[in-house]
Design an enzyme around this catalytic site. Sequence first.
Site, PDB file in Angstrom:
ATOM      1  N   SER A  64      12.367 -17.273 -42.893  1.00 23.35           N
ATOM      2  CA  SER A  64      11.685 -18.325 -43.291  1.00 23.35           C
ATOM      3  C   SER A  64      11.881 -19.021 -44.831  1.00 23.35           C
ATOM      4  O   SER A  64      11.689 -19.927 -44.996  1.00 23.35           O
ATOM      5  CB  SER A  64      10.246 -17.839 -43.554  1.00 23.35           C
ATOM      6  OG  SER A  64       9.951 -16.909 -44.552  1.00 23.35           O
ATOM      7  N   HIS A 119       8.126 -17.457 -37.357  1.00 23.14           N
ATOM      8  CA  HIS A 119       8.415 -18.925 -37.652  1.00 23.14           C
ATOM      9  C   HIS A 119       8.887 -19.738 -36.627  1.00 23.14           C
ATOM     10  O   HIS A 119       9.959 -20.678 -36.640  1.00 23.14           O
ATOM     11  CB  HIS A 119       9.390 -19.055 -38.798  1.00 23.14           C
ATOM     12  CG  HIS A 119       8.655 -18.586 -39.774  1.00 23.14           C
ATOM     13  ND1 HIS A 119       8.139 -19.558 -40.944  1.00 23.14           N
ATOM     14  CD2 HIS A 119       8.249 -17.290 -40.423  1.00 23.14           C
ATOM     15  CE1 HIS A 119       7.404 -19.112 -41.935  1.00 23.14           C
ATOM     16  NE2 HIS A 119       7.762 -17.717 -41.637  1.00 23.14           N
ATOM     17  N   LYS A 163       0.784 -20.554 -38.365  1.00 19.03           N
ATOM     18  CA  LYS A 163       2.158 -21.486 -38.445  1.00 19.03           C
ATOM     19  C   LYS A 163       2.096 -22.734 -37.399  1.00 19.03           C
ATOM     20  O   LYS A 163       1.318 -23.481 -37.668  1.00 19.03           O
ATOM     21  CB  LYS A 163       3.495 -21.018 -38.540  1.00 19.03           C
ATOM     22  CG  LYS A 163       3.168 -19.831 -39.728  1.00 19.03           C
ATOM     23  CD  LYS A 163       4.393 -19.024 -40.054  1.00 19.03           C
ATOM     24  CE  LYS A 163       4.515 -17.749 -40.872  1.00 19.03           C
ATOM     25  NZ  LYS A 163       3.590 -18.016 -42.050  1.00 19.03           N
TER      26      LYS A 163
END
Length: 400
Positions: A185, A213, A244
Amino acid sequence: MSLLSKFEAHAQIRDGLLEHGILPFGVVTEEILSPAEGIVGGQKTILAGTNNYLGLTFDPGCIEAAKTALDEEGTGTTGSRMANGTYAGHVALERELAEFFDKQYALVFTTGFLATMGLVSTLAGRDDVLLIDGDCHASIYDGCRLSGADIVRFRHNDPADLEKRLRRLGERSRNTLIVAEGLYSMLGDQAPLKEIVALKEEFDATLLLDEAHSVGIFGRRGRGLAEAEGVEGKVDFVVGTFSKSLGSVGGFCVSNHAELDLVKFAARSYIFTASPTPSVVASTRAALKLLASGSDLRTRLWRNATRLYDGLTAAGFRLGPQAGPVVAVFVDDPDRAIRWWHQLLDQGVYVNLVIPPATPVNSSLLRCSLSAAHTTAHIDHIIEAFAALSAGQRVAESSG
Ligand SMILES: Cc1ncc(COP(=O)(O)O)c(C=O)c1O
């Protein structure tokens, strides 16, 4: 020295940062205008430092599902999954996650952090080895500490180093859990997953992949890097988060190992914390359904990511190795990074400031993250704001 004197170093860092004005860590978004814009410091600002990759926080279907759940099931479960906190929605979400990832077992946790930490600390125990990528997230490191296992780090994204360490372990490689992430990330770089999988097979180890992610980002169906690399069948455990690309909060693990169903009797981060609230579960289910339906959100995200990566490259910035939902801009000097962060905010652009010791590299970063909700005009504004910084630097250097 007293108990609390350890915080003096933190106070110094905070006070130093405050000299520049607004504190870059813990910025208050005073109003949320959309997944891509908010009011920060009284000014309309493009949010280019969130993990709202698909922009789903304002999706009407997700909001409607959350509202209905609030009305019908209340504001919270007031209990852990093991006690009174498992509702029909949690079980349905687990079934839907298993279907989406085409796995037999799924387990839902209250946050992504608790999912990863719980799996790492439960799968590996006293006689085992945790072999982790050096740049792994704090939840993985904390899981390592709790596990009681021997901890070995391999150099970030370096299969040759991983191989060397597996070889050194000899017979113990069979008791080894390799832990890596799909997309890292900070720099936005991807794991060399095919090589990692080949090594885990060769040495008969077990692999846990954190796709926090990368779910919703990679793969034909958005199942993550393992899908994109065609190795889903060889990754033993996939953990991820709802916070996310799915726009809510919570975590999960999916696997074909029947033992995942037993993790719920062993993982303290599953047993001893309240379960996700009904509205969170409902919006997550709606987001997952949208992802599974093959919406064009990923195409929009990638278009924005490529435009920003190319634009910042053309403007002369040194970036992370790959275009993607995270575009990291390297800044050699932390003071300059702090100054630039403020200048960007003045220009109506919020990005994440990352300075040592928090950086995985010996450099500061301005971490930009993209969303499907950004417009082309947003992306162009971000590029212009960065270009103005470097133009300012060139003027300063030529006059200095
Ligand atoms: C790789 C990784 N794992 C786990 C987490 C924790 O997820 P959450 O913030 O949803 O608890 C994060 C959060 O940034 C992450 O980057």
